[in-house]
Design a protein around this motif. Sequence first.
Motif, PDB file in Angstrom:
ATOM      1  N   LEU A 111      18.329  13.241  -9.055  1.00 44.53           N
ATOM      2  CA  LEU A 111      17.533  12.539 -10.051  1.00 44.53           C
ATOM      3  C   LEU A 111      16.218  13.289 -10.271  1.00 44.53           C
ATOM      4  O   LEU A 111      15.776  13.493 -11.398  1.00 44.53           O
ATOM      5  N   ALA A 112      15.607  13.733  -9.182  1.00 48.04           N
ATOM      6  CA  ALA A 112      14.359  14.494  -9.271  1.00 48.04           C
ATOM      7  C   ALA A 112      14.600  15.773 -10.068  1.00 48.04           C
ATOM      8  O   ALA A 112      13.781  16.172 -10.891  1.00 48.04           O
ATOM      9  N   GLU A 113      15.737  16.408  -9.814  1.00 44.37           N
ATOM     10  CA  GLU A 113      16.070  17.636 -10.511  1.00 44.37           C
ATOM     11  C   GLU A 113      16.142  17.390 -12.015  1.00 44.37           C
ATOM     12  O   GLU A 113      15.644  18.172 -12.817  1.00 44.37           O
ATOM     13  N   ALA A 114      16.772  16.264 -12.388  1.00 44.35           N
ATOM     14  CA  ALA A 114      16.896  15.928 -13.801  1.00 44.35           C
ATOM     15  C   ALA A 114      15.523  15.726 -14.415  1.00 44.35           C
ATOM     16  O   ALA A 114      15.252  16.178 -15.528  1.00 44.35           O
ATOM     17  N   ALA A 115      14.645  15.066 -13.693  1.00 43.19           N
ATOM     18  CA  ALA A 115      13.302  14.814 -14.199  1.00 43.19           C
ATOM     19  C   ALA A 115      12.512  16.126 -14.304  1.00 43.19           C
ATOM     20  O   ALA A 115      11.773  16.338 -15.256  1.00 43.19           O
TER      21      ALA A 115
ATOM     22  N   ASP B 169       0.812  -1.218   0.000  1.00 39.20           N
ATOM     23  CA  ASP B 169       0.000   0.000   0.000  1.00 39.20           C
ATOM     24  C   ASP B 169       0.850   1.275   0.000  1.00 39.20           C
ATOM     25  O   ASP B 169       0.356   2.365   0.186  1.00 39.20           O
ATOM     26  N   ASN B 170       2.145   1.130  -0.165  1.00 35.80           N
ATOM     27  CA  ASN B 170       3.022   2.292  -0.264  1.00 35.80           C
ATOM     28  C   ASN B 170       2.527   3.192  -1.396  1.00 35.80           C
ATOM     29  O   ASN B 170       2.345   2.728  -2.504  1.00 35.80           O
ATOM     30  N   PRO B 171       2.239   4.467  -1.119  1.00 32.09           N
ATOM     31  CA  PRO B 171       1.779   5.314  -2.218  1.00 32.09           C
ATOM     32  C   PRO B 171       2.852   5.390  -3.299  1.00 32.09           C
ATOM     33  O   PRO B 171       3.967   5.784  -3.044  1.00 32.09           O
ATOM     34  N   ALA B 172       2.517   4.980  -4.500  1.00 30.49           N
ATOM     35  CA  ALA B 172       3.513   4.908  -5.550  1.00 30.49           C
ATOM     36  C   ALA B 172       3.343   6.057  -6.527  1.00 30.49           C
ATOM     37  O   ALA B 172       2.247   6.318  -6.998  1.00 30.49           O
ATOM     38  N   PHE B 173       4.445   6.760  -6.804  1.00 30.88           N
ATOM     39  CA  PHE B 173       4.413   7.779  -7.837  1.00 30.88           C
ATOM     40  C   PHE B 173       4.782   7.109  -9.148  1.00 30.88           C
ATOM     41  O   PHE B 173       5.938   6.954  -9.468  1.00 30.88           O
ATOM     42  N   SER B 174       3.757   6.656  -9.837  1.00 29.43           N
ATOM     43  CA  SER B 174       3.983   5.915 -11.069  1.00 29.43           C
ATOM     44  C   SER B 174       4.047   6.901 -12.226  1.00 29.43           C
ATOM     45  O   SER B 174       3.771   8.075 -12.070  1.00 29.43           O
ATOM     46  N   ALA B 175       4.409   6.369 -13.388  1.00 32.01           N
ATOM     47  CA  ALA B 175       4.398   7.205 -14.590  1.00 32.01           C
ATOM     48  C   ALA B 175       3.365   6.636 -15.551  1.00 32.01           C
ATOM     49  O   ALA B 175       3.296   5.425 -15.741  1.00 32.01           O
TER      50      ALA B 175
ATOM     51  N   ARG C 169       9.489   6.310  -6.506  1.00 32.08           N
ATOM     52  CA  ARG C 169       8.796   6.933  -7.629  1.00 32.08           C
ATOM     53  C   ARG C 169       9.556   6.654  -8.916  1.00 32.08           C
ATOM     54  O   ARG C 169      10.684   6.179  -8.889  1.00 32.08           O
ATOM     55  N   ILE C 170       8.874   6.974 -10.021  1.00 30.74           N
ATOM     56  CA  ILE C 170       9.501   6.837 -11.340  1.00 30.74           C
ATOM     57  C   ILE C 170      10.044   8.198 -11.756  1.00 30.74           C
ATOM     58  O   ILE C 170       9.394   9.222 -11.529  1.00 30.74           O
ATOM     59  N   TYR C 171      11.240   8.208 -12.301  1.00 28.55           N
ATOM     60  CA  TYR C 171      11.792   9.439 -12.858  1.00 28.55           C
ATOM     61  C   TYR C 171      11.821   9.289 -14.372  1.00 28.55           C
ATOM     62  O   TYR C 171      12.497   8.398 -14.882  1.00 28.55           O
ATOM     63  N   SER C 172      11.081  10.145 -15.064  1.00 33.14           N
ATOM     64  CA  SER C 172      10.993  10.019 -16.515  1.00 33.14           C
ATOM     65  C   SER C 172      11.945  10.992 -17.190  1.00 33.14           C
ATOM     66  O   SER C 172      11.863  12.197 -16.967  1.00 33.14           O
TER      67      SER C 172
END
Lengths: 241, 829
Positions: B814-818, A13-19, A230-233
């Motif tokens: 990493l957040a900064e890059a995103a 249930d971890n809030p996930a920052f998905s893309a 989280r996902i970094y796009s």
Amino acid sequence: MNRIALSMTVLADNPAFSARTVIHDVAAICDPLGALYLPDHDVLVVSDLHLEKGSAFARRGMMLPPYDTLATLKILEAVIARHNPKTVISLGDNFHDRIGSTHLPEPFRLMIETMARGREWIWINGNHDPDGTTRLPGTAMDELRHAGLTFRHEPSSGTAKGEVAGHLHPAATVTRREKKIRRACFATDGHRLVMPAFGVTTGGLDLRHKAMTGLFDRQNLVAHMLGRDRIYSVRFANLLG
Amino acid sequence: MLLPKPFLRWFAEKGWHPRAHQLELLSRVQGGESMLLIAPTGAGKTLAGFLPSLVSLTERGKVPPGSAFTGIHTLYISPLKALAVDIERNLMKPVGDMGLPIRIENRTGDTPASKRQRQKLNPPDILLTTPEQVALLIANGEAERFFKDLKYVVLDELHSLVTSKRGHLLALGLSRLRRLAPGMQTIGLSATVADPMDLQRWLAPQAPDEDNHAGLITVSGGAKPDISILQTEERVPWAGHSARYAIPDVYAAIKEKQTTLLFVNTRSQAERLFQDLWTINDDSLPIALHHGSLDVGQRRRVEAAMAENKLRAVVATSTLDLGIDWGDVDMVIHVGAPKGASRLAQRIGRANHRMDEPSRAILVPANRFEVMECQAALDANYLGAQDTPPVGKGALDVLAQHVLGMACAAPFDPLLLYDEITSASPYAHLTWETFERIVDFVATGGYALRSYERYAKIRKTADGTWRVSNPQVAQQYRLNVGTIIESPMLNVRMVKHNAKGSVGRGGMSLGKVEEYFLEMLSPGDTFLFSGKVLRFEGIRENECLVSQGYKLDPKVPSYNGGKFPLSTYLAEQVRKMLADPARHADLPDQVRDWLSLQNDMSMLPKEDELLIETFPRGSRYFMVIYAFEGRLAHQTLGMLLTRRLDRMGLKPLGFVATDYSLAIWGLDDMGEAFLRGRPSLGDLFDEDMLGDDLEAWLNESFLLKRTFRNCAVIAGLIDQRHPGKEKSGRQVTVSADLIYDVLRSHEPDHILMEATRNDAATGLLDIQRLGDMLARIKGHIVHRALDRISPLAVPVMLEIGKESVSGQAQDFLLAEAADDLLSEAMASS
């Protein structure tokens, strides 16, 4: 955060920052745990579990730690609990070698049976395990067409619209303030998607590696990198080679 | 009379007399003692070490043909292959002159298989070899027969052997040799060390409640060396290791002498010095280069030319530290600080291989801190102070290798093997419980989850002995024996840019470079390698691609920065010098002015104080810590402090460590936070950082992963080489890192993790030294909050560029890059 440590702390249930992304007009969600969820079809996709890698080595005299299978299955449990999908597709290299599923210890077999209960489970065959699985729930096959997409282990050459594959273990590197940061990633140009490896003791291959050339339209290629929670796009053009 | 006639005649013909220590050693060995001989180079140490063997073999005479198999009589072990070869040459001469009936042969990794086979069937009287070969010989099924007649083991350059894992493996090997040949005696040859008793114990079998040690003969050094620090009109730089400013002075000194040895601490320094000397070598003096990663053929040519006195100068790294005979060197120039007083003494000993003439040496400090360090080393040399490291506790990974080796030789009884192992001084304190865990590890990996029993490498049989499961295990052991782990190296290949600007096909290969060095580079960075400035293009498969760099100054000036950390002894001397203005008078004007400027703008710490300065610069805030504990300990401190600051919300971004100080920078004003006592410096530097913080950091540390990788290879968990298929270093690294992560999470108390932590405490992380420092500075921290950089901070600030980021900062970046991508995307829509 490496995946083996992740497996110790992972919560469904971890809030996930998905893309969110779209593959060939099908909506998809890249989950930071390394799975792809198709909300309109209630399908969860994972790839390259490489179960029983440790014992595959031990059989050849290298006594690698025997904890990889449990760790991978724990993350799998969490991500299945999070999305509660109707269908699970495991995209090949499910086991590290041909006899892995035959030798799978009973407790792990039970875990998989519990996870598969009430769902449809598809084992796509990979190059490490081309013969399918033994004594496990689900159906083994070389490829599957479903939900307007094609699921197979190895990406076919050229641009293949609507293909979801694994095999390559894509990873991407960004540089910030002269520091390099490398993570496993989902790689997609909107036409096809290559999954990150889900297994905890799997390495990665850089998106710029020559094995990746010709697969994507680089103008639209985005790496959805797996972060801690989280996902970094990041666009291909902004990645480091 | 001790010496048989041929010997007396030989000495007389040469017009020499046997030296007192040579005769004393002979008589005490003949009396049954094992001996340690400590003597400076040129004292006839080698001949002394072999006299007992030569005399005993002369008295024995030739073994008549048709007699029963006779094993080797004397084993000579040296740390270097080249030394074993050199000794063979030097020993054959007197043996030939005297017409002694003695067969001498060497056996190294280079010895052809046919010759090795013949040596087993028909052993020479004296076998000259290396520690790795000893490990292989005793793991062989024929070992008992081969060593049954062994009388003497001569150990050369013992001081350099014992402190490493090679020394641990050798100590275990000796314990086995003692069992195979119970009357065997050891003769150790060593340069001066801080604690001779350490070595004396090492040479003798240990037993509980007994004080067993070899006898000691010390030959005091001949003439005092004549050492000076280079006097120069040039400006001594603030930082760096190249000592470029001094090149013309160094060249002038070479011209004045017949043959000069130039010592540096690292390969990259050697490369650079060599290049710089040739740039101004207008007289075309024959100046050569000698270091470990050069082609072997090239090294041998340099050695031969040197022995024939054809060279005027050789630029060398530690490969030349040991006692090879190098012809008539009449001067040693040490470029860069020597980092340890004993190391300096040994290197200076290279000049004038005759002990009654003074050695001539010049020290060339590369920067201003090194000026002080050179002065301290010079004072120490004058006083005869020594700072060689202690022998230390035997490593567990080495023990695992030895246990497998012993199973390969023959099935072993665990009780007997335990007694044998604990007779080696590095393992005298090994507990039975730890020994059992090692045996378990060798068998199945030693995991709490006992799932590999059916794949076990060694098995307990009905009679209680352990034997190898199958012959492949022994084969794999033989391929992986030894403790020298090559760091993963990538081939460096030259490429050209094609018309479209992308990188074309590969051209010629330039050599190999460490993978971890390349990991710090981004494409476009320039660095110096094999005498060229190269531009890094990227990594393709297992190769590093480079192109011609057109800049004169490489961006990344060196790899493998300072190889040896500053010794504790020298660090203490430098701190004393800094604190005592009266001693500044000995220093050159530039350095004196620098220190007095520091005193005006900030302060000079007292001997027992730890000075911390904070100041803003550019958009960042800096903290500089003057700990003087060597680069390794500073690096560890940097990792731990950034972790703590991170947790306290002070957002550190990175740090850089030198031998003398540590600089940390971040986005928040740390100085102001310290002034408010949030946190107080006392809390920040509390010894408890070696508890939880250390544990937490070790979790992610790549340094510890490197240590683990070495342990895993030595212990046989992963193979460096497989029969038939070579596994490249790069592949080993990947899997070792993953294994490390698995163990860290699931079995942190695994025996290999214990081995890794033990190594780290004294090795790469120098935790021991850091702990000593934290205890020492408690209550003695002084803080100066400055509004700008201080003179003393300049050297470390100039090192910034190779920064490392840890912990949360990674995800933050990493957040900064995103986010960049986000704003870019929003701007374009």
